[in-house]
Design a protein around this motif. Structure first.
Motif, PDB file in Angstrom:
ATOM      1  N   LYS A   1      46.762  48.017  51.030  1.00 22.90           N
ATOM      2  CA  LYS A   1      48.158  48.178  51.409  1.00 22.90           C
ATOM      3  C   LYS A   1      48.516  47.456  52.696  1.00 22.90           C
ATOM      4  O   LYS A   1      49.653  47.061  52.889  1.00 22.90           O
TER       5      LYS A   1
ATOM      6  N   THR B   1      54.300  44.752  50.639  1.00 21.50           N
ATOM      7  CA  THR B   1      55.039  44.672  49.388  1.00 21.50           C
ATOM      8  C   THR B   1      56.143  45.709  49.423  1.00 21.50           C
ATOM      9  O   THR B   1      55.892  46.876  49.722  1.00 21.50           O
TER      10      THR B   1
ATOM     11  N   LEU C   1      39.564  51.660  50.205  1.00 16.48           N
ATOM     12  CA  LEU C   1      39.937  50.422  49.520  1.00 16.48           C
ATOM     13  C   LEU C   1      41.423  50.389  49.234  1.00 16.48           C
ATOM     14  O   LEU C   1      42.060  49.351  49.349  1.00 16.48           O
TER      15      LEU C   1
ATOM     16  N   LEU D   1      37.997  48.541  41.920  1.00 15.34           N
ATOM     17  CA  LEU D   1      38.863  48.540  43.100  1.00 15.34           C
ATOM     18  C   LEU D   1      38.856  47.188  43.801  1.00 15.34           C
ATOM     19  O   LEU D   1      39.896  46.677  44.198  1.00 15.34           O
ATOM     20  N   LEU D   2      37.670  46.606  43.929  1.00 18.12           N
ATOM     21  CA  LEU D   2      37.599  45.313  44.614  1.00 18.12           C
ATOM     22  C   LEU D   2      38.303  44.228  43.828  1.00 18.12           C
ATOM     23  O   LEU D   2      38.977  43.373  44.384  1.00 18.12           O
TER      24      LEU D   2
ATOM     25  N   TYR E   1      59.854  47.075  47.249  1.00 20.11           N
ATOM     26  CA  TYR E   1      60.364  47.119  45.883  1.00 20.11           C
ATOM     27  C   TYR E   1      61.893  47.138  45.887  1.00 20.11           C
ATOM     28  O   TYR E   1      62.514  47.757  46.759  1.00 20.11           O
TER      29      TYR E   1
ATOM     30  N   TYR F   1      48.218  41.745  45.543  1.00 17.15           N
ATOM     31  CA  TYR F   1      48.771  42.362  46.739  1.00 17.15           C
ATOM     32  C   TYR F   1      49.461  43.677  46.428  1.00 17.15           C
ATOM     33  O   TYR F   1      49.606  44.536  47.262  1.00 17.15           O
ATOM     34  N   SER F   2      49.892  43.799  45.182  1.00 19.70           N
ATOM     35  CA  SER F   2      50.662  44.994  44.868  1.00 19.70           C
ATOM     36  C   SER F   2      49.782  46.109  44.315  1.00 19.70           C
ATOM     37  O   SER F   2      50.275  47.027  43.696  1.00 19.70           O
ATOM     38  N   PHE F   3      48.487  46.039  44.553  1.00 21.16           N
ATOM     39  CA  PHE F   3      47.613  47.094  44.059  1.00 21.16           C
ATOM     40  C   PHE F   3      48.015  48.439  44.638  1.00 21.16           C
ATOM     41  O   PHE F   3      48.255  48.582  45.818  1.00 21.16           O
ATOM     42  N   ARG F   4      48.063  49.425  43.754  1.00 19.97           N
ATOM     43  CA  ARG F   4      48.389  50.775  44.223  1.00 19.97           C
ATOM     44  C   ARG F   4      47.373  51.745  43.674  1.00 19.97           C
ATOM     45  O   ARG F   4      47.109  51.776  42.473  1.00 19.97           O
ATOM     46  N   LEU F   5      46.828  52.555  44.562  1.00 20.96           N
ATOM     47  CA  LEU F   5      45.779  53.484  44.167  1.00 20.96           C
ATOM     48  C   LEU F   5      46.250  54.439  43.080  1.00 20.96           C
ATOM     49  O   LEU F   5      45.544  54.691  42.110  1.00 20.96           O
ATOM     50  N   ASP F   6      47.475  54.949  43.235  1.00 27.52           N
ATOM     51  CA  ASP F   6      47.931  55.927  42.243  1.00 27.52           C
ATOM     52  C   ASP F   6      48.088  55.288  40.871  1.00 27.52           C
ATOM     53  O   ASP F   6      47.765  55.884  39.850  1.00 27.52           O
TER      54      ASP F   6
ATOM     55  N   GLN G   1      41.887  44.123  44.452  1.00 21.15           N
ATOM     56  CA  GLN G   1      42.359  43.647  45.767  1.00 21.15           C
ATOM     57  C   GLN G   1      43.063  42.306  45.673  1.00 21.15           C
ATOM     58  O   GLN G   1      43.840  41.936  46.522  1.00 21.15           O
TER      59      GLN G   1
ATOM     60  N   PHE H   1      46.360  52.752  39.794  1.00 24.14           N
ATOM     61  CA  PHE H   1      45.016  52.539  39.295  1.00 24.14           C
ATOM     62  C   PHE H   1      44.467  53.826  38.693  1.00 24.14           C
ATOM     63  O   PHE H   1      43.881  53.832  37.603  1.00 24.14           O
TER      64      PHE H   1
END
Lengths: 333, 177
Positions: free
Chosen positions: B30, B35, B25, A15-16, B37, A22-27, A19, A29
């Motif tokens: 976010k 961001t 996290l 997760l880190l 789209y 910028y476009s990291f998305r939990l779902d 980071q 991942f």
């Protein structure tokens, strides 16, 4: 305990590291974490962006994975089998009915579109009007909350002031309703209302709550292909809702709210839909309107839209385009 | 410690902590930058806050853009190494969805993966009246004319240039106030 710490450390590191993007998305991942192992290569490659050909045997729609985050936790010894099963059952309950996919939605919507032409006068064959309604409709759909699907617009050959939407992007407006309108902003509002039924999947929501799909965990093309009665029952049930009984009042109010919003986003004067409802409420032809008999009263819808207007600022000079509407429509109806 | 020990016996706080870590996290990431789209392919990235300004490039559906500055009807964004302005209603807070599916959090937790073609289908890749719909119509005795009407409705296309001209003349969309 060591395994637990290892599991948590692994999660934290991934997760880190994510980071930095910028476009990291939990779902996203989690999808990656739970991705099944790659399947052995087949001779013919499949393009993921294309629908499966209709004549090929259907694959099962879903497979129960032994994986998932819960499965991963189990394999690392974080959860024992019993705990893992309880967690999976809970998730399974929440997943009870899978959302209806686009292919199925279009099959249902296309079937209902045929019924619309069949029940409500057939197509009004006028290329100028068809082009104009498509221009306004597609403009509004592009700023909607579901612009990624194809929307199709058609004019119906009936004097009754009607408008319909069927799932998957089919929108209809009658020649009779076009005669009632005064400007393009009103047309944009009416089409926006219909587009909102599609973007918010109102008919599908109603179907999923209905008796035909009760007890099913999901709806697939394979299931509909194998059981002709199932598809017939689905179409009959949605047809009854859309053309006779009407959607829930709250869904109609929601469609008004988003219809006004979509027209506003495209730059039309947001009062178009509200002003149309006033015209419809006074119309002599209201008795023959399905748009009216299956919807809450124009007066209640009008009041709701008045209540929503204060959220829009500075729209006084937004265009209503009455001249363009009259020039285009005049002589075509 | 045996393999039958449950997580709750080891530490009753572990599940809440793990959940907090994952969501915390994810949330932090976010809010660090906005961001958005691109809703639809062909969206114009323009040199200034005006539809009449130079088109720097066109963006494809689902392209993530970083918001630099927010104007009244345009957002200044950077995408693919270029910075320009996009009509704000052509951007969405969420990436365009694939059809249906539960590929989100629940799917991930349960490990339930969709493998059918519909998962990968974008809206525009499913074209034409479905054979099952046509079969149903014929079974009900609905005329070929009505079936053909739906097919014509589906086949009708608007040239993007015509749509752009229509918006410009009406002072709509990016050409609006």
């Amino acid at each position: 305990m060591k395994k637990t710490i290892l599991f948590l450390a692994l999660m934290a590191v991934i997760l880190l590291s994510a980071q930095s993007s910028y476009s990291f998305r939990l779902d996203k991942f989690l999808e990656e974490v739970t991705k099944p192992p790659p399947e052995p290569k087949q001779q013919t490659s499949q393009e993921p962006a294309k629908a499966a050909p209709q004549n090929q045997p259907k694959q099962p729609e879903q497979q129960q994975g032994g994986g998932g985050l819960i499965g991963l936790g189990e394999s690392l010894g974080v959860f024992d089998k019993k705990t893992s099963n309880i967690l999976k059952q809970s998730v399974g309950t929440l997943q009870a009915f899978q959302p209806i996919g686009l292919e199925e939605e279009k099959a249902i919507g296309g079937s209902l579109a045929v019924e619309v032409f069949n029940k409500f006068g057939g197509p009004y064959k006028n290329p100028v009007l068809q082009n104009y309604v498509n221009l306004v409709g597609k403009s509004v759909a592009e700023v909607s909350d579901r612009p990624e699907i194809d929307y199709h617009f058609a004019v119906l050959n009936t004097d009754a002031p009607n408008a319909f939407a069927t799932p998957g992007g089919y929108v209809f407006i009658s020649a009779g309703l076009l005669r009632l309108l005064n400007n393009e902003a009103q047309l944009a509002g009416v089409l926006g209302h219909e587009i909102a039924h599609i973007t918010h999947k109102h008919a599908l929501q109603t179907l999923q709550r209905g008796k035909v799909l009760s007890g099913l965990s999901g709806l697939t093309m394979a299931a509909m292909d194998q059981d002709n009665n199932l598809f017939d029952q689905i179409i009959n049930e949605v047809s009854e809702v859309l053309f006779t009984r009407g959607l829930d009042k709250d869904l109609e109010f929601e469609a008004d709210k988003f219809g006004m919003e979509y027209a506003y986003r495209m730059g039309y004067h947001p009062e178009g839909l509200k002003n149309f409802l006033k015209i419809l409420g006074k119309s002599q032809r209201r008795e023959s309107s399905i748009f009216l008999s299956t919807h809450p009263s124009p007066a209640s819808r009008f009041q709701q839209l008045i209540g929503l207007l204060p959220q829009y600022k500075g729209f006084a000079l937004y265009p209503v385009l009455s001249k363009r509407y009259k020039t285009t429509v005049q002589g075509q109806l | 410690m045996t393999s039958n020990n449950t997580i709750s016996r080891r530490s009753p706080l572990l599940i809440p902590l793990l959940t907090l870590l994952l969501f915390g996290l994810g949330f932090a990431s976010k809010i660090s930058a906005q961001t958005l789209y691109v809703k639809k392919s062909g969206t114009k990235l323009q040199a200034s806050e005006s539809a009449r300004s130079q088109v720097l490039t066109t963006l494809n559906q689902g392209t993530p853009v970083q918001v630099v500055k927010k104007g009244k009807r345009f957002y200044q964004v950077s995408a693919g190494g270029k910075t320009g302005w996009v009509f704000k209603f052509r951007l969405s807070a969420t990436a365009p969805q694939k059809s249906g599916g539960d590929a989100g959090l629940l799917g991930a937790l349960g490990g339930r993966q969709k493998i059918a073609a519909k998962e990968a289908s974008s809206g525009s890749s499913i074209r034409g009246l479905s054979p099952i719909a046509e079969k149903h119509a014929k079974k009900k005795g609905i005329s070929e004319t009505d079936i053909k009407a739906v097919k014509q409705m589906e086949a009708f296309r608007i040239d993007p240039k015509e749509l752009d001209k229509f918006l410009k003349e009406g002072k709509l969309g990016e050409y609006g106030q």
